[in-house]
Scaffold this active site. Sequence first.
Site, PDB file in Angstrom:
ATOM      1  N   GLU A 247       0.866  -1.324   0.094  1.00  0.00           N
ATOM      2  CA  GLU A 247       0.088  -0.096  -0.106  1.00  0.00           C
ATOM      3  C   GLU A 247       0.867   1.214   0.159  1.00  0.00           C
ATOM      4  OE1 GLU A 247      -1.854  -0.399   3.707  1.00  0.00           O
ATOM      5  OE2 GLU A 247      -3.061  -2.187   3.171  1.00  0.00           O
TER       6      GLU A 247
ATOM      7  N   TYR B  82       5.028  18.441  11.570  1.00  0.00           N
ATOM      8  CA  TYR B  82       5.986  17.453  11.882  1.00  0.00           C
ATOM      9  C   TYR B  82       7.423  18.214  11.958  1.00  0.00           C
ATOM     10  CZ  TYR B  82       2.288  14.701   9.485  1.00  0.00           C
ATOM     11  OH  TYR B  82       1.299  14.149   9.076  1.00  0.00           O
TER      12      TYR B  82
ATOM     13  N   CYS C 297      -2.247  33.456  10.646  1.00  0.00           N
ATOM     14  CA  CYS C 297      -1.920  34.039  12.005  1.00  0.00           C
ATOM     15  C   CYS C 297      -1.603  33.050  12.970  1.00  0.00           C
ATOM     16  CB  CYS C 297      -3.192  34.685  12.578  1.00  0.00           C
ATOM     17  SG  CYS C 297      -3.752  36.208  11.503  1.00  0.00           S
ATOM     18  N   GLU C 298      -0.589  32.463  12.636  1.00  0.00           N
ATOM     19  CA  GLU C 298      -0.020  31.231  13.556  1.00  0.00           C
ATOM     20  C   GLU C 298       1.665  31.541  13.675  1.00  0.00           C
ATOM     21  OE1 GLU C 298      -1.583  28.874  15.620  1.00  0.00           O
ATOM     22  OE2 GLU C 298      -3.537  29.285  14.535  1.00  0.00           O
TER      23      GLU C 298
HETATM   24  N1  LLP Z   1      -1.419   1.996   4.608  1.00  0.00           N
HETATM   25  C1  LLP Z   1      -1.994   2.283   5.684  1.00  0.00           C
HETATM   26  C2  LLP Z   1      -2.704   1.596   6.407  1.00  0.00           C
HETATM   27  C3  LLP Z   1      -1.556   3.567   5.954  1.00  0.00           C
HETATM   28  O1  LLP Z   1      -1.978   4.067   7.233  1.00  0.00           O
HETATM   29  C4  LLP Z   1      -0.771   4.363   5.413  1.00  0.00           C
HETATM   30  C5  LLP Z   1      -0.341   5.610   6.032  1.00  0.00           C
HETATM   31  C6  LLP Z   1      -0.175   3.994   4.225  1.00  0.00           C
HETATM   32  C7  LLP Z   1      -0.699   2.749   3.709  1.00  0.00           C
HETATM   33  C8  LLP Z   1       0.662   4.810   3.275  1.00  0.00           C
HETATM   34  O2  LLP Z   1       1.765   5.024   3.598  1.00  0.00           O
HETATM   35  P1  LLP Z   1       2.962   5.783   2.907  1.00  0.00           P
HETATM   36  O3  LLP Z   1       3.619   4.803   1.951  1.00  0.00           O
HETATM   37  O4  LLP Z   1       2.441   6.967   2.389  1.00  0.00           O
HETATM   38  O5  LLP Z   1       4.124   6.177   3.965  1.00  0.00           O
HETATM   39  N2  LLP Z   1       0.626  12.629   6.768  1.00  0.00           N
HETATM   40  C9  LLP Z   1       1.848  12.021   7.168  1.00  0.00           C
HETATM   41  C10 LLP Z   1       1.926  10.627   6.983  1.00  0.00           C
HETATM   42  C11 LLP Z   1       0.836   9.858   7.347  1.00  0.00           C
HETATM   43  C12 LLP Z   1       0.967   8.377   6.961  1.00  0.00           C
HETATM   44  C13 LLP Z   1      -0.530   7.772   7.177  1.00  0.00           C
HETATM   45  N3  LLP Z   1      -0.565   6.354   7.005  1.00  0.00           N
HETATM   46  C14 LLP Z   1       3.107  12.867   6.431  1.00  0.00           C
HETATM   47  O6  LLP Z   1       2.852  14.033   5.710  1.00  0.00           O
HETATM   48  O7  LLP Z   1       4.291  12.400   6.722  1.00  0.00           O
END
Ligand code: LLP
Length: 420
Positions: free
Chosen positions: A278, A321, A347-348
């Site tokens: 995924e 982050y 405004c932060e």
């Molecule tokens: N599968 C599941 C169950 C997940 O929770 C996630 C990401 C993915 C796949 C995809 O993960 P990736 O390959 O994109 O790392 N907003 C944060 C990232 C949050 C990820 C949440 N879950 C950021 O901007 O770094």
Amino acid sequence: MDFFEIGTFHYMNNKLYCEHKAVEEIIEEVGTPAYIYSKKHFADQYRTFDEAFKDVKHAIFFAAKANFNLNVLKTFADLGAGIDVNSAGELYRAMKIGVDPSRIILSGVGKTAAEIKLALEHNIKLIKAESFEELLLINKVAGEANTVAHVALRINPNVDPKTHPYISTGLAENKFGIDASEAENVYLEGLKLENVMLTGLDMHIGSQITTIAPYAEAIGKMAELFKKIKSKGVPLQHFDVGGGMGVRYKNENLFLPSDLAEAVKDVLKDLNCEIMFEPGRYLTANGGILVAEVLYTKKNREKNFIIVDASMTELIRPSLYSAYHHVQPIKLTSRKDIKADIVGPVCESGDFLAKNRTIQECVQGDKLAVMTAGAYGMVMSSNYNGRRRPPEVLVDGDKFYVIRSRESFEHMLWDEELIK
Ligand code: LLP
């Protein structure tokens, strides 16, 4: 000033290009702030990932949460990907592009009965369950719909992915999944339920992972569990590795999908089942930029500030982050370098895109590109401070398409009404 060239984003005659299109030309038409994506980069990343695992029977489900624009989802679906959705809203988007529901899977730590019902009505491939209570609810909703739900349990392997604590998900202290020590019990209890069939085991240990070791450890642990559970009569057919592969934001030392494949393919092949992935960020992050215009520059006794028309409402990652995103002019000049904070109009004090950054001196009207913004950018945008969401543009060769227009004021107010 260092500038960053990655994927299809490159400089030619001192101008930033996406594929064969000058970013400047796109901005003249759509204005700023704006997201620009490269279709070729998305396809290249997908093919690299797919190719790396060619020796393993596998399927790739693009994690819609990284970038859910319909045209981005469609790009991956057309390449053969399935879609991993995390809510009814993302499921609705996946259905809109006409992807076969047998290529959709539903993830999420807190799905509602309505979301489960919708997933069953559409007859999607798989629903994940992240707790025994959720498994019971899936069984109940499936019973009411007179059907049998295919379910994978998400197991928390308790492995440290060595990433930012907010995007680490596979440690026992995280809210995600079923504790590995409970897994066998939950599977065996699940066997007794009439309206669920436990067809899979799922893990996802975190995001922006830059080393293979946590994957190898978690996959090793979960593969052992998979074999044990299967030997007890659970009809497991898929093993889902989740997403999480890191990308280059700065100068990270990364592994390639082929390195990961090399390290884990024997363990995966040995399971004799479909292996699911995924990825989200890996497929889209470096296929997108956010372009902003310099509104003002100013200096106080401490610092230089470059105030631009993009902010945490378009890209929250730096504020949330302390994430690093390279910021660079779309036109390189011979002006001297300065050190500055690049900040937005919100405004932060936490509203910044970059801090203490060496960048070529800017003047009003310059355009800056915030790089590596194709994942978790637009999808995390908001209307805070009454700001309208920016447009999204997809470049394909020397053509570009506005795939989402800039939000209008009417758009922002369509569901509000004054009490009469
Ligand atoms: N599968 C599941 C169950 C997940 O929770 C996630 C990401 C993915 C796949 C995809 O993960 P990736 O390959 O994109 O790392 N907003 C944060 C990232 C949050 C990820 C949440 N879950 C950021 O901007 O770094």
